[in-house]
Scaffold this motif. Sequence first.
Motif, short mmCIF file in Angstrom:
data_model
loop_
_atom_site.label_atom_id
_atom_site.label_comp_id
_atom_site.label_asym_id
_atom_site.label_seq_id
_atom_site.Cartn_x
_atom_site.Cartn_y
_atom_site.Cartn_z
N LEU A 21 22.72 49.09 35.10
CA LEU A 21 22.54 47.69 35.45
C LEU A 21 21.44 47.53 36.50
O LEU A 21 20.60 46.65 36.39
CB LEU A 21 23.85 47.09 35.98
CG LEU A 21 23.80 45.61 36.36
CD1 LEU A 21 23.75 44.75 35.10
CD2 LEU A 21 25.00 45.23 37.20
N CYS A 22 21.43 48.41 37.50
CA CYS A 22 20.41 48.35 38.55
C CYS A 22 19.01 48.52 37.99
O CYS A 22 18.07 47.88 38.46
CB CYS A 22 20.65 49.44 39.59
SG CYS A 22 22.06 49.17 40.65
N VAL A 27 13.61 47.16 38.34
CA VAL A 27 13.55 47.19 39.80
C VAL A 27 14.87 47.76 40.31
O VAL A 27 15.94 47.23 40.01
CB VAL A 27 13.35 45.77 40.38
CG1 VAL A 27 13.35 45.79 41.90
CG2 VAL A 27 12.09 45.13 39.85
N TYR A 28 14.78 48.85 41.07
CA TYR A 28 15.96 49.46 41.69
C TYR A 28 15.71 49.40 43.19
O TYR A 28 15.12 50.31 43.77
CB TYR A 28 16.14 50.88 41.17
CG TYR A 28 17.42 51.59 41.57
CD1 TYR A 28 18.60 50.89 41.80
CD2 TYR A 28 17.45 52.96 41.70
CE1 TYR A 28 19.77 51.55 42.15
CE2 TYR A 28 18.61 53.64 42.05
CZ TYR A 28 19.76 52.93 42.28
OH TYR A 28 20.93 53.59 42.62
N ALA A 34 21.90 50.80 48.19
CA ALA A 34 22.96 50.80 49.21
C ALA A 34 24.31 50.46 48.58
O ALA A 34 25.34 51.04 48.96
CB ALA A 34 22.61 49.80 50.31
N THR A 35 24.31 49.55 47.63
CA THR A 35 25.56 49.18 46.96
C THR A 35 26.09 50.34 46.13
O THR A 35 27.30 50.63 46.16
CB THR A 35 25.37 47.91 46.10
OG1 THR A 35 24.90 46.85 46.95
CG2 THR A 35 26.66 47.49 45.44
N ILE A 36 25.21 51.01 45.41
CA ILE A 36 25.63 52.18 44.63
C ILE A 36 26.20 53.24 45.56
O ILE A 36 27.25 53.84 45.28
CB ILE A 36 24.46 52.75 43.80
CG1 ILE A 36 24.09 51.80 42.66
CG2 ILE A 36 24.78 54.16 43.27
CD1 ILE A 36 25.12 51.66 41.55
N SER A 37 25.56 53.46 46.69
CA SER A 37 26.05 54.44 47.67
C SER A 37 27.43 54.04 48.18
O SER A 37 28.33 54.88 48.28
CB SER A 37 25.06 54.55 48.83
OG SER A 37 25.51 55.45 49.78
#
Length: 134
Positions: A21-22, A27-28, A34-37
Motif C-alpha cells: 500500500l505504501c 512514494v514511500y 514511521a507507521t510501518i515501523s
Amino acid sequence: MYLSIINETIKPHFLILAKSLCKIDGVYDDKERATISAYCKEMGIADTDFSAKDLKETITYLDTNCSKQEKKIIVFELVGLACVNHAFTKDERELIHLASTSFNLSKDYVDDCEKLIQQYFNFQESIDKLVMQK
C-alpha cells in the motif's frame, strides 16, 4: 492500534499488504516508514521484506485465514496508513477496495474508518498545537 491482537501467522501477510500500500503510489515517505515501523513494533515482528507474493494471493490468504474481526482490523489499519500522509490516493483506495470486498466488508465500513481516522488525526494535531505551542 489493534494489530497486537491479530494471529501471529497473519502478521507477516499484513506487513506485505501494508508495505505494498505504501509503495503503490510510487512514494514511500517518512510518515509511511514511521507507521510501518510502529506497526512492526506493535505486532512484535521485525521490519523485514517478507517474500512478497502477488497481492491478490496475499489478500486471498488473509481472507481464508482471518476472522471477521481480524479482517476489520486489517482494513482499518490500511486506511490509517493511507491517510497518514494526508494523501489518500486513487491507487491506495483501489487496493483497500480490493481487500475490503474480498473480506466481504461494506463500503460504509471503509468510509467510516476513513472518517474516524481523519477525525483522530485532526484531534491529535489540535492537541499537538496546544501542548507544543511556545
